[in-house]
Enzyme design. Structure first.
Site, PDB file in Angstrom:
ATOM      1  N   GLY A 119       0.923  -1.170   0.219  1.00 54.41           N
ATOM      2  CA  GLY A 119       0.010  -0.075   0.065  1.00 54.41           C
ATOM      3  C   GLY A 119       0.877   1.189   0.051  1.00 54.41           C
ATOM      4  O   GLY A 119       1.716   1.136   0.781  1.00 54.41           O
TER       5      GLY A 119
ATOM      6  N   GLY B 196      -0.482   4.745   0.293  1.00 57.87           N
ATOM      7  CA  GLY B 196      -1.074   5.719   0.800  1.00 57.87           C
ATOM      8  C   GLY B 196      -0.179   6.749   1.755  1.00 57.87           C
ATOM      9  O   GLY B 196       0.803   6.594   1.553  1.00 57.87           O
ATOM     10  N   LEU B 197      -0.820   7.504   2.565  1.00 58.89           N
ATOM     11  CA  LEU B 197      -0.122   8.114   3.432  1.00 58.89           C
ATOM     12  C   LEU B 197       0.768   7.455   4.198  1.00 58.89           C
ATOM     13  O   LEU B 197       1.944   7.710   4.441  1.00 58.89           O
ATOM     14  CB  LEU B 197      -0.922   9.146   4.249  1.00 58.89           C
ATOM     15  CG  LEU B 197      -0.982  10.346   3.589  1.00 58.89           C
ATOM     16  CD1 LEU B 197      -2.002  11.348   4.627  1.00 58.89           C
ATOM     17  CD2 LEU B 197       0.241  11.306   3.476  1.00 58.89           C
TER      18      LEU B 197
ATOM     19  N   GLY C 118       1.502   4.085   4.043  1.00 56.78           N
ATOM     20  CA  GLY C 118       2.556   3.246   3.129  1.00 56.78           C
ATOM     21  C   GLY C 118       3.691   3.944   2.850  1.00 56.78           C
ATOM     22  O   GLY C 118       4.937   3.643   2.991  1.00 56.78           O
TER      23      GLY C 118
ATOM     24  N   HIS D 125     -20.946   8.811   5.941  1.00 55.66           N
ATOM     25  CA  HIS D 125     -20.817  10.393   5.947  1.00 55.66           C
ATOM     26  C   HIS D 125     -22.311  10.796   5.439  1.00 55.66           C
ATOM     27  O   HIS D 125     -22.956  10.327   4.558  1.00 55.66           O
ATOM     28  CB  HIS D 125     -19.930  10.704   5.231  1.00 55.66           C
ATOM     29  CG  HIS D 125     -19.404  12.128   5.204  1.00 55.66           C
ATOM     30  ND1 HIS D 125     -20.102  13.113   4.764  1.00 55.66           N
ATOM     31  CD2 HIS D 125     -18.149  12.693   5.791  1.00 55.66           C
ATOM     32  CE1 HIS D 125     -19.313  14.403   5.022  1.00 55.66           C
ATOM     33  NE2 HIS D 125     -18.092  13.797   5.523  1.00 55.66           N
TER      34      HIS D 125
ATOM     35  N   ARG E 199     -22.056  14.144  12.735  1.00 54.60           N
ATOM     36  CA  ARG E 199     -22.098  12.970  11.538  1.00 54.60           C
ATOM     37  C   ARG E 199     -23.133  11.865  11.770  1.00 54.60           C
ATOM     38  O   ARG E 199     -23.968  11.636  11.179  1.00 54.60           O
ATOM     39  CB  ARG E 199     -20.887  12.536  11.140  1.00 54.60           C
ATOM     40  CG  ARG E 199     -19.919  13.432  10.355  1.00 54.60           C
ATOM     41  CD  ARG E 199     -18.489  12.730   9.853  1.00 54.60           C
ATOM     42  NE  ARG E 199     -17.759  13.761   9.116  1.00 54.60           N
ATOM     43  CZ  ARG E 199     -16.449  13.367   8.648  1.00 54.60           C
ATOM     44  NH1 ARG E 199     -16.079  12.143   8.783  1.00 54.60           N
ATOM     45  NH2 ARG E 199     -15.792  14.238   8.169  1.00 54.60           N
TER      46      ARG E 199
ATOM     47  N   HIS F 125     -17.933   5.697   4.678  1.00 53.58           N
ATOM     48  CA  HIS F 125     -16.850   6.587   4.502  1.00 53.58           C
ATOM     49  C   HIS F 125     -15.681   5.887   4.944  1.00 53.58           C
ATOM     50  O   HIS F 125     -14.656   5.907   4.291  1.00 53.58           O
ATOM     51  CB  HIS F 125     -17.338   7.755   5.160  1.00 53.58           C
ATOM     52  CG  HIS F 125     -16.204   9.027   4.912  1.00 53.58           C
ATOM     53  ND1 HIS F 125     -15.841   9.335   3.989  1.00 53.58           N
ATOM     54  CD2 HIS F 125     -15.696   9.717   5.889  1.00 53.58           C
ATOM     55  CE1 HIS F 125     -14.876  10.278   3.865  1.00 53.58           C
ATOM     56  NE2 HIS F 125     -14.740  10.571   5.133  1.00 53.58           N
TER      57      HIS F 125
ATOM     58  N   ARG G 239     -14.364   8.106  14.186  1.00 51.85           N
ATOM     59  CA  ARG G 239     -13.364   9.001  14.047  1.00 51.85           C
ATOM     60  C   ARG G 239     -13.644  10.685  13.858  1.00 51.85           C
ATOM     61  O   ARG G 239     -14.525  10.670  13.186  1.00 51.85           O
ATOM     62  CB  ARG G 239     -12.622   8.613  12.588  1.00 51.85           C
ATOM     63  CG  ARG G 239     -11.320   9.461  12.263  1.00 51.85           C
ATOM     64  CD  ARG G 239     -10.823   9.017  10.906  1.00 51.85           C
ATOM     65  NE  ARG G 239     -11.848   9.218   9.894  1.00 51.85           N
ATOM     66  CZ  ARG G 239     -11.992  10.441   9.213  1.00 51.85           C
ATOM     67  NH1 ARG G 239     -11.516  11.534   9.652  1.00 51.85           N
ATOM     68  NH2 ARG G 239     -12.683  10.463   8.210  1.00 51.85           N
TER      69      ARG G 239
END
Lengths: 660, 257, 248
Positions: A56, A58-59, A61, A282, A346, A417, A451
């Site tokens: 991965g 992403g941020l 990884g 969301h 939310r 989400h 979250r």
């Protein structure tokens, strides 16, 4: 103090052990500092002797791969996309929180921790929230230095904005594309190491199995999606940074390719899955407009600052919104939550919206949305002001729907989400399998049962840049000189043949239903049974449906083409097969947890629409094990064991979330 | 079954081209002429050409001051700098510089054009009416026309090569020049005047887009600077068109004779 | 709604490829072009045929994965919109639509509509980076940057790396892409420290695989993020500037 986990309400669940998360004892505020002092380090000259596989990009990884490569480790980075830059961290809009607390609005590390822990409805770890806040400073500084153009005040200092559920302003942002800028910065740092040669990059490569030797993770089996070839990559440690699994619902705000396969295969090897049923929905997504819609697009929540949500008073009202007089409109959020109104949190807003849609008040051609109306704001503020505030969202809506929000109300609906759940990891981000580390959304850390907005970019960045490098080095330190599995060792060949067998099986069923049809069906079962609201009845029904569907899948799936070269149908089929098993565990977890907390809303546990926690029995993290033969080419019966990690709060006062 | 069994763990690095590790230590050299360099060469030679054209225009307009003055100017061009410099010195320096610029400009353009075609790939290009796309597409075409025109122009009014030059062409002597008479004689032929007029249109298109490109090629960035430079470029092209094309027209309608 | 599709089919990177015609019926004007391909693929699977391979990820125009040529235009008929957000309402009922991969010499076709855009990654690897190790950055507020400066940098940083600019370019140039990254990093104080090296290496990597720029301006017409054309001038400036930086 002894901890006894409660019995499970879900049938067939075995109670497992009480887990130790290896959190340093004592003051959680200093825990991370103390832990770092205990960590072992490796001589720079020896680091290149270790190989780390990072799955991965992403941020989390990119960060972990780049940071470990900068330290001198040999890193193999894998992503299924055609370029590491495309990972779905790129789609985050709002911002990234940091406990820098520069302003005099009385923000502080403590306040950050309270907000995070409280936002997570007291189902996350307090010490980790401290670490998140402490490392957030370095995250901002690092990403700023490597190219993220964070918004600035006219005076030149970093700008912040406030975000849902927080009374101070601690969210750093780059317009509405913070995720993109952070992801690209991290990707660039990854590419820097690729250029230097310390990272071997494998794009269009999907992890399909874990190499296990002597009970530890010792590499990965991957499939090159361009050629169809299956490769083994032995490694000394494996980092999974594979993101969330919201796509299990079919429609979500995630990317089309997001999947749970890597995490699920690790889970089937024994890695525990924490809180699998905790999924954030969301409230302001674009609704489904055609039966062929492949995903739902997120509209920033900021619209709720000026928009009013309403539905027609009479169910099934077909009139155009402009023809419905004021007296026949139901401003449901303002009616039900007069204090917070359209700015309710939310989960509350999502549930209220779904309630209206389910009771037949839904609007739009498919009666699956509610209105978010800007017309009052236009009257009050003028069209210019509204346009200035929301032009990019209005443009996006025009593009996607073909209607003008300045004249007709926007149609929105809640959708999947973010997954708070994920692979269970200890405080060092290592799963219960030695050598298997998990970072970012793929693990279950930090966020508890819900979250907080703008904490996802932060947790991924902290994991990747500032936790995993320390923890992985500590794990590797005593392993100097230990050989990696040979390519002909049973660990490698068995894993390899498992993957091969599964590919062959999927190609040889020649059934009548496509992977997408199965995926859609699975998604609708899960949405109904284990969606915004869960109940004993809905969950049991969903479990039965999912089991039947899974049996049908292996008898009736239709995959054309070959195993060589690009075959996207085959990729999809493999991912759906894993979703089928994961979905069952999600329902089991939701059925097991006999309380409501955060995003987990059990209809049986509420007080006038408010979630009711049961801290006496359920103040622990569920970590699930699935007992089934390691056979990925069939439909084994899954048996589940729930392990429990008790949660303790020493600095944050445990209280009920209050929206009044 | 078509699945290829393969356990060989071949690490896939970025497949092409292999860049040397530690590229920051050993500076990376390009093996061939860099495109940006060729573009800069085209920009600089183009600007020199445009400056020459502007100067040439200024001289041409003297035709309206009468035969005597114009011929005097033509004579002066060949004798400027005397006695310090030998006769024709400045003219030859200009000729060499300009010829060099034209060669460099054309060679660079040809290399870039070939590279562009190669990089386009196997699908043919289909244009969509871009910002400057039409003019950009015309550049090679107008360029070739201008090159041919230069040959014609020199044969016609400098060397007097028949049958391109007028029948009454007179070589300059050591004491006098006959540029005015040659010009009138050449432009009195309608086909010749037509060539000049059409070529001035093509030339101004080439120059306007060329100077627009130069602004970007040489890296002018600021909004105001760009606007000023692009305006100057455009104005130069317009002046070249109006000023030069007016002369054959004036000859044809009898204003000049 | 009904459309006739002429779609590029190519079995693999060595195959020569051809157009194949499909009729798709009962389409909704609100569907995206990619959802139409999804629907066609389901139809093909049920006929026992191989699905048309194409790339897409986020489907909200930010990741840059999707990219097909529609009637010769990268991404599709609407300007500044990625393929995933191009809606069928741009076409009239019964129209014939030609769908090809993002066509450029530097983007070899791997299969059907899937191309290899690795060249763009190699440009970034060559110098679109900052030589700074994790944890060593100075305090972000220690160096002030003006509000307009970062906003302008973001205009260039917004590039999603989809490759539409390359495909739109009659010369197959990647100057808008490279220029966007060079400009973005030059406008920020810490990344700007390496601007000379960056321009040298990135331009070298770019020219290895992509064509020269003739300032056609086609790229900015299709760019989903509206990256300004001044990115090209900026690239030239940075490259020329690196020639003249003092070497002691």
């Amino acid at each position: 103090m002894t901890f006894t986990p409660p019995l499970s309400a879900a049938p067939g669940v075995t109670l497992g052990s009480v887990l130790d998360a290896k959190i340093p004892t004592g003051d959680p505020e200093t825990a991370w500092l103390r832990r770092r002092q205990e960590y072992r380090v490796i001589n720079p000259a020896n680091r290149k002797k270790f190989t780390v596989a990072v799955v991965g990009t992403g941020l989390a990884g990119c960060g972990a791969a780049a940071a470990l490569a900068e330290l001198g480790f040999e890193v193999h980075a894998f992503c299924y996309q055609d370029s590491p830059r495309r990972a779905h961290s790129i789609a985050a809009q709002g911002g990234i929180n940091a406990a820098r607390a520069r302003k005099v609005d009385n923000d502080s590390l403590y306040r950050f921790v309270v907000d995070t822990v409280k936002g997570g409805d007291f189902r996350g770890r307090e010490a980790e929230a401290y670490r998140l806040g402490q490392e957030s400073l370095r995250v901002i500084d690092h990403l700023n230095a490597v190219g993220a153009p964070f918004a600035r005040e006219y005076g030149g200092a970093l700008a912040t904005r406030s975000f849902g559920g927080v009374q101070v302003s601690r969210t750093y942002y780059t317009r509405g594309q913070t995720g993109q800028q952070l992801q690209l910065s991290a990707y660039q740092q990854l590419m820097r190491q690729v250029q230097i040669g310390t990272i071997k990059l494998h794009p269009r490569t999907e992890m399909l199995d874990l190499i296990m030797e002597d009970g530890a993770a010792r590499g990965v089996i991957v499939r090159d999606l361009s050629t169809g070839k299956i490769h083994a990559q032995p490694a000394d440690a494996v980092i999974l940074a594979t993101g969330g699994y919201g796509t299990v619902y079919y429609l979500s705000t995630l990317a089309i390719g997001c999947n749970a396969s890597a995490a699920w295969r690790a889970h089937r090897h024994g890695a525990y899955l924490g809180y699998p049923s905790l999924v954030q929905f969301h409230p302001t997504c674009l609704p489904v407009m055609t039966p062929w819609q492949s995903k739902t697009i997120l509209m920033s929540e900021s619209l709720r600052n000026d928009g009013r949500m309403w539905v027609p008073l009479t169910a099934g009202d077909e009139r155009a919104p402009g023809n419905i007089p004021e007296s026949e409109r139901d401003y449901y959020l303002e009616r039900k939550y007069p204090a917070y109104g359209n700015l309710s949190p939310r989960d509350i807003s999502s549930r209220a919206g779904k309630e209206q849609i389910d009771s037949g008040h839904g609007v739009g051609p498919m009666h699956n949305a509610t209105y978010l109306d800007l017309t009052d704001a236009i009257k009050r503020l003028g069209a210019d002001v509204v346009w200035e505030r929301y032009s990019n969202l209005i443009e996006m809506y025009r593009m996607a729907v073909g209607e003008d929000p300045m004249r007709t109300p926007i149609r929105i609906a809640p959708n999947t989400h973010y997954t708070m759940g994920g692979l269970w990891v200890d405080y060092n981000l290592m799963s219960n399998i030695p050598g298997l580390f998990v970072g970012g959304e793929a693990n279950f850390s930090y966020h508890g049962a819900n979250r907080l907005g703008a904490n996802s970019l932060l947790s991924a960045s902290v994991d990747g840049w500032f936790v995993l490098p320390y923890a992985v080095m500590d794990y590797l330190a005593p392993k100097l000189g230990q050989a990696r599995p040979a390519l002909d060792s049973p660990a490698v060949t068995q894993a390899h043949s498992r993957v091969l067998e599964r590919t062959e099986r999927l190609l040889s069923v020649h059934g009548t239903r496509t992977p997408t049809e199965f995926h859609k069906q699975l998604g609708s079962y899960l949405w109904e049974g284990c969606g915004l609201n869960r109940s004993d009845k809905s969950l049991k029904k969903a479990i039965a449906q999912i089991r039947t569907l899974r049996a049908e899948f292996w008898q009736d799936v239709l995959v054309t083409g070959k195993g060589v070269g690009i075959n996207q149908t085959l990729e999809k089929a493999g991912r759906v097969a894993d979703f089928m098993e994961l979905a069952e565990l999600m329902c089991i977890d939701a059925l097991d947890r006999s309380e409501s907390c955060g995003a987990h809303f059990r209809l049986e546990h509420q007080e006038a629409g408010e979630a009711v926690r049961d801290d006496d029995q359920w103040m622990f993290a569920s970590a699930w094990a699935t007992d089934a033969p390691l056979d990925f080419a069939s439909n084994p019966e899954l048996k589940f064991t729930r392990h429990a990690e008790p949660l303790e709060y020493s600095n944050v006062h445990v209280a009920r979330r209050n929206y009044q | 079954m078509s699945v290829t069994p393969d356990t060989g763990a071949t690490p896939v690095t970025l497949n092409k081209p292999e860049l040397p590790p530690q590229f920051r230590v050993s500076a990376r050299r390009q093996k061939r002429l860099p495109n940006w360099g060729l573009k800069a060469v085209m920009a600089i030679t183009g600007v020199i050409g445009a400056l020459f054209l502007a100067m040439h225009l200024f001289g041409n307009l003297k035709v309206y001051t009468g035969a005597e003055h114009f011929n005097k100017y033509a004579y002066w061009l060949r004798h400027v700098g005397e006695p310090l410099l030998p006769a024709n010195a400045v003219v030859w320096v200009l000729r060499v510089v300009l010829a060099g610029c034209i060669v460099l400009h054309i060679v660079s353009a040809a290399i870039l054009w070939v590279r562009g075609r190669k990089a386009r790939g196997k699908f043919s290009a289909k244009r969509r009416g871009g910002l400057r796309s039409f003019e950009a597409t015309l550049m090679p075409l107008t360029g070739i026309c201008i090159a041919l025109f230069v040959v014609f122009h020199i044969a016609d009014l400098t060397l007097g090569v028949q049958p391109l030059a007028s029948e009454t062409f007179q070589e300059p002597t050591d004491t006098a020049a006959f540029a005015y008479q040659n010009l009138i004689a050449s432009f009195s032929r309608p086909w010749s005047a037509a060539i000049y007029i059409v070529m001035m249109v093509l030339l101004s298109i080439h120059v306007s887009h060329g100077l627009y490109t130069v602004v970007s090629d040489l890296g002018a960035l600021g909004k105001r600077l760009r606007a000023v430079l692009i305006t100057i470029g455009g104005a130069t092209a317009v002046f070249i068109l109006l000023g030069n094309a007016s002369i054959p027209i004036a000859v044809l309608i009898g204003v000049l004779s | 709604m009904k459309l006739t599709l002429q779609i590029w089919r190519q079995a693999g990177d060595t195959d020569s490829g051809h157009y194949e015609t499909f009729e798709v019926d009962q389409l909704d004007a609100g569907m995206s072009i990619l959802e139409m391909l999804d629907r066609l693929n389901e139809q093909l699977l049920h006929e026992g045929k191989e699905a048309i391979a194409y790339d897409s990820e986020c489907r909200e125009s930010i990741c840059g994965t999707c990219g097909i040529n529609v009637n010769g235009r990268p991404h599709g008929p609407q300007p500044h919109v990625t393929s995933c957000m191009q809606r069928l309402r741009s076409f009239h009922d019964g129209a014939t639509v030609r769908i090809e991969p993002l066509r450029a010499g530097a983007f070899p076709v791997k299969k059907d509509l899937v191309t290899d855009r690795g060249g763009l990654d190699r440009i970034i690897a060559a110098g679109g980076t900052v030589s700074l190790m994790a944890g060593t950055a100075p305090d972000s507020d220690a160096i002030s940057v003006g509000h307009d400066q970062v906003e302008r940098a973001l205009d260039f940083a917004a590039c999603i790396g989809c490759g539409a600019c390359v495909s739109a370019c009659p010369n197959g140039a990647a100057v808008l892409f490279t220029g966007a990254k060079i400009t973005h990093l030059t406008m920020l104080p810490i990344p700007a420290i390496e601007r000379n090296e960056r321009a040298t290496y990135m331009v070298a990597a770019m020219e290895d695989e992509f064509g020269p720029c003739s300032l056609y301006g086609e790229c900015v017409l299709v760019c989903p993020q509206n990256v300004p054309l001044s990115a090209i001038g900026s690239l030239n400036k940075e490259r020329l500037r690196s020639l003249f930086h003092p070497r002691i």
